[in-house]
Scaffold this active site. Structure first.
Site, PDB file in Angstrom:
ATOM      1  CG  HIS A 128     137.920  51.916 100.971  1.00 37.67           C
ATOM      2  ND1 HIS A 128     138.791  51.329 100.071  1.00 37.67           N
ATOM      3  CD2 HIS A 128     136.863  52.293 100.246  1.00 37.67           C
ATOM      4  CE1 HIS A 128     138.269  51.350  98.861  1.00 37.67           C
ATOM      5  NE2 HIS A 128     137.089  51.931  98.948  1.00 37.67           N
TER       6      HIS A 128
ATOM      7  CG  HIS B 124     134.156  56.137  98.028  1.00 33.71           C
ATOM      8  ND1 HIS B 124     135.033  56.525  97.038  1.00 33.71           N
ATOM      9  CD2 HIS B 124     134.445  54.845  98.299  1.00 33.71           C
ATOM     10  CE1 HIS B 124     135.812  55.491  96.719  1.00 33.71           C
ATOM     11  NE2 HIS B 124     135.474  54.458  97.461  1.00 33.71           N
TER      12      HIS B 124
ATOM     13  CG  ASP C 139     138.275  59.190  94.186  1.00 30.19           C
ATOM     14  OD1 ASP C 139     137.833  60.323  94.445  1.00 30.19           O
ATOM     15  OD2 ASP C 139     137.585  58.275  93.703  1.00 30.19           O
TER      16      ASP C 139
ATOM     17  CD  GLU D 162     135.473  47.852  94.078  1.00 30.33           C
ATOM     18  OE1 GLU D 162     136.128  48.765  93.545  1.00 30.33           O
ATOM     19  OE2 GLU D 162     134.400  48.052  94.675  1.00 30.33           O
TER      20      GLU D 162
ATOM     21  N   GLY E 141     136.539  53.425  91.219  1.00 34.18           N
ATOM     22  CA  GLY E 141     135.543  53.213  90.172  1.00 34.18           C
ATOM     23  C   GLY E 141     135.883  52.043  89.273  1.00 34.18           C
TER      24      GLY E 141
HETATM   25 ZN   LIG Z   1     135.895  52.388  97.289  1.00 30.39          ZN
END
Ligand SMILES: [Zn+2]
Length: 340
Positions: free
Chosen positions: A16, A18, A138, A200, A170
């Site tokens: 994970h 970005h 994503d 999250e 996001g």
């Molecule tokens: Zn993330």
């Protein structure tokens, strides 16, 4: 072998991270100086201040501004090689990198150019840094359903070498996971993995939606699962891993403090947890540091840290050869530490 030496020696997979958020201060400064009209600071101290986030929406705004620095395939390569360098420094041998393809299209890098830069960057990352890269594309929120399909269309159309899955990242609350059910169904039918963020900045209900509506095979973050015993039990029974990022959750104010992070409760419940950096450049962290935090703040010892590294190797959508290489390497480090 000291704990830091032990952590550094563990060969790791990172699941994970970005692309844009991973860019180190050096890389972002290089790009902000390359594109002088940007509002992103060109001075190191100012950039560090720019990366102090007041809350999650503020983080998303800053992320979008840095994303606009990527306007050419060369910018993509600069980010990728910077990332590969940083991953190698943390003994990360395999990484699934989240790329927000559609967020680059409006700023000058089209689908073909992006794919070429990714394939070229992937080849160079392996040759120059010994790091194997894979891609999760994503749908970055804020987006709408149409953009969900644009991401899918890009992936199905281009499918650059190393593609493993479809993600969703996001802001969560305004964009229920369930709304993307059809796009994920189509992605899975095409052999892509379902790898959304959930829980999250929202409660367990969005994790349930990711599991039931999107058939998630791993959950990005998922830290609010501790608020639902039935969900914890389900995660343990199915073995669906969570991609936990300690520093990220504190920096975006998803949790109030590290001490209050749900990691120890997830581990106590028996959930499969992997450790990740999420956006290491923006959060001033790296994967070795995340393992060290798990040791320092939550008292995880060498066997537990090695198990976290094994979890990531097992949860990776890599080749069996890459997986067994990682697992053998982790065993060897544990043996060497025990013999000392
Ligand atoms: Zn993330």
């Amino acid at each position: 072998m000291g704990i830091e030496e032990f952590i550094a020696a563990l060969p790791k997979a990172e699941l994970h991270v970005h692309l844009v958020g991973a860019a180190s201060l050096d890389t972002v400064l290089e790009l902000s100086r390359r594109h002088s009209r940007t509002l992103v600071p060109k001075d190191r101290a100012e950039l560090a201040r720019y990366y102090e986030f007041t809350d999650f929406p503020h983080f998303i705004n800053v992320y979008s501004a840095v994303n606009k620095l990527v306007t050419t395939p060369d910018d993509v390569r600069t980010m990728l090689l910077g990332l590969a360098h940083d991953l190698a420094a943390n003994n990360v041998r395999y990484a699934e990198v989240t790329v927000s393809a559609i967020a680059h299209f409006p700023y000058g890098t089209g689908p073909e150019a992006l794919s070429e830069a990714l394939v070229d960057g992937r080849r160079r990352a392996l040759a120059e840094h010994g790091v194997e890269l894979a891609w999760i594309f994503d749908v970055p929120m804020p987006s709408d359903l149409r953009e969900g399909y644009s991401t899918l269309e890009y992936v199905l159309d281009q499918r650059p070498e190393g593609t493993v899955g479809l993600g969703l990242a996001g802001l969560e609350a305004p964009y229920p996971r369930a709304g993307f059910k059809a796009a994920f169904q189509e992605a899975r039918a095409a052999g892509l993995r379902s790898l959304p963020h959930a829980g999250e900045t929202t409660g367990p209900e969005e994790i349930w939606a990711a599991l039931e509506d999107l058939c998630a095979e791993r959950i990005g973050h998922g830290v609010s699962a501790v608020d639902d015993d039935r969900l914890l039990k389900h995660l343990v029974e199915t073995g669906i891993p969570l991609e936990v990022s300690l520093t990220s959750n504190v920096c975006t104010k998803a949790v109030a403090s590290l001490a209050e992070h749900s990691l120890p409760r997830l581990l106590d419940a028996g959930v499969t947890v992997t450790l990740n950096t999420d956006d290491p450049g923006m959060f001033g962290t790296n994967l070795n540091r995340e393992y060290l935090l798990a040791h320092e703040v939550f008292g995880l010892g060498r066997p537990e840290l090695a198990e976290l590294a094994r979890n990531a190797a097992r949860a990776a959508f890599c080749s069996e050869q890459t997986r067994s290489g990682l697992l053998k390497g982790i065993d060897a480090v544990e043996r060497a530490a025990a013999e000392q």
